[in-house]
Write an enzyme that holds these catalytic residues in place. Structure first.
Site, PDB file in Angstrom:
ATOM      1  N   GLY A 100       0.844  -1.194   0.000  1.00  0.00           N
ATOM      2  CA  GLY A 100       0.000   0.000   0.000  1.00  0.00           C
ATOM      3  C   GLY A 100       0.873   1.234   0.000  1.00  0.00           C
ATOM      4  CD  GLN A 108       3.325   5.819   2.699  1.00  0.00           C
ATOM      5  OE1 GLN A 108       2.348   5.245   2.220  1.00  0.00           O
ATOM      6  NE2 GLN A 108       4.344   5.178   3.259  1.00  0.00           N
ATOM      7  CB  CYS A 155       5.254   2.136   7.614  1.00  0.00           C
ATOM      8  SG  CYS A 155       4.773   3.619   6.708  1.00  0.00           S
ATOM      9  CG  LEU A 156       6.800   0.983   1.682  1.00  0.00           C
ATOM     10  CD1 LEU A 156       6.158   1.234   0.322  1.00  0.00           C
ATOM     11  CD2 LEU A 156       7.958  -0.005   1.558  1.00  0.00           C
ATOM     12  CG  HIS A 216      -0.453   0.952   7.193  1.00  0.00           C
ATOM     13  ND1 HIS A 216       0.510   0.462   8.043  1.00  0.00           N
ATOM     14  CD2 HIS A 216       0.172   1.859   6.404  1.00  0.00           C
ATOM     15  CE1 HIS A 216       1.666   1.060   7.784  1.00  0.00           C
ATOM     16  NE2 HIS A 216       1.497   1.908   6.784  1.00  0.00           N
ATOM     17  CD  GLU A 217      -1.309   2.397   2.698  1.00  0.00           C
ATOM     18  OE1 GLU A 217      -0.921   3.580   2.548  1.00  0.00           O
ATOM     19  OE2 GLU A 217      -0.538   1.469   3.011  1.00  0.00           O
TER      20      GLU A 217
HETATM   21 NI    NI Z   1       2.820   3.086   5.678  1.00  0.00          NI
END
Ligand code: NI
Length: 203
Positions: free
Chosen positions: A52, A57, A115-116, A157-158
């Site tokens: 996601g 981000q 998380c990225l 999360h998103e």
């Molecule tokens: Ni994330």
């Protein structure tokens, strides 16, 4: 996908990740600019790889997220781990201006996630097992569906990203682990073992 489509992922500490995203004007979904952004977000998510990605981000403060999960991202998960996480295929999905509400009777589930925008770390987060998602898709068509299990976790999360929240805000602090130590100690183990050894309560 070309290299130029892969965008830099904003890392935690940047205030854009802490601000609520602005609603997308549905008319803008017809513009080449927004369609290009969606394509770039998809390319960036696939390149990472991740399941996601929210527009903030990639430095864009709009209420827009892309999601996708499939077996090639399940890594070393055993059949049993996959089953307990209810980790199922989630075809590529675009959510514009999503509103996510819990399906209360579905209960809660606690699992490690990452998380990225917070690389190299993971922590246990308790989330709703099922949620209803109301949004628009990339063509401006209404989306109204109930997601369960891991897809429900990804959506929550998103949606948090779009509200200026990171998963760490909801994580059990004592569960925090580097990716290396997660692989070393906790991958393939029941969450209860991590809870007992690290000293947190599984709700
Ligand atoms: Ni994330």
């Amino acid at each position: 996908m070309t290299d130029e489509d892969v965008l830099a992922i904003v890392q935690c500490g940047d205030p854009i990740l802490r601000r609520a995203a602005e609603p997308v004007d549905p008319a803008d979904l017809r513009t080449a600019e927004l369609q290009r952004l969606i394509a770039q977000m998809r390319a960036t998510m696939e390149d990472a790889p991740g399941v996601g990605l929210a527009a903030p981000q990639v430095g864009v403060p709009l209420s827009l997220a892309v999601l996708q999960d499939s077996s090639e991202r399940w890594g070393n998960l055993s059949e049993e781990e996959r089953a307990v996480r209810e980790r199922t295929d989630l075809p590529f999905t675009v959510l514009v201006n999503p509103v996510v509400t819990p399906v209360e009777e579905s209960g809660l589930a606690g699992f490690y996630e990452g998380c990225l925008s917070v690389p190299g770390l993971g922590a246990l987060v308790v989330r709703h097992r099922a949620v209803r998602v109301e949004a628009l898709d990339e063509r401006g068509e209404p989306v109204d569906r109930v997601l369960r299990g891991w897809p429900a976790r990804i959506v929550q999360h998103e949606a948090d990203h779009l509200a200026g929240r990171l998963y760490l805000d909801r994580a059990e602090p004592r569960s925090l682990s580097t990716s290396e130590n997660y692989a070393r100690f906790w991958a393939g183990r029941p969450q209860a073992e991590a809870a007992a050894a690290l000293g947190f309560t599984l709700s």
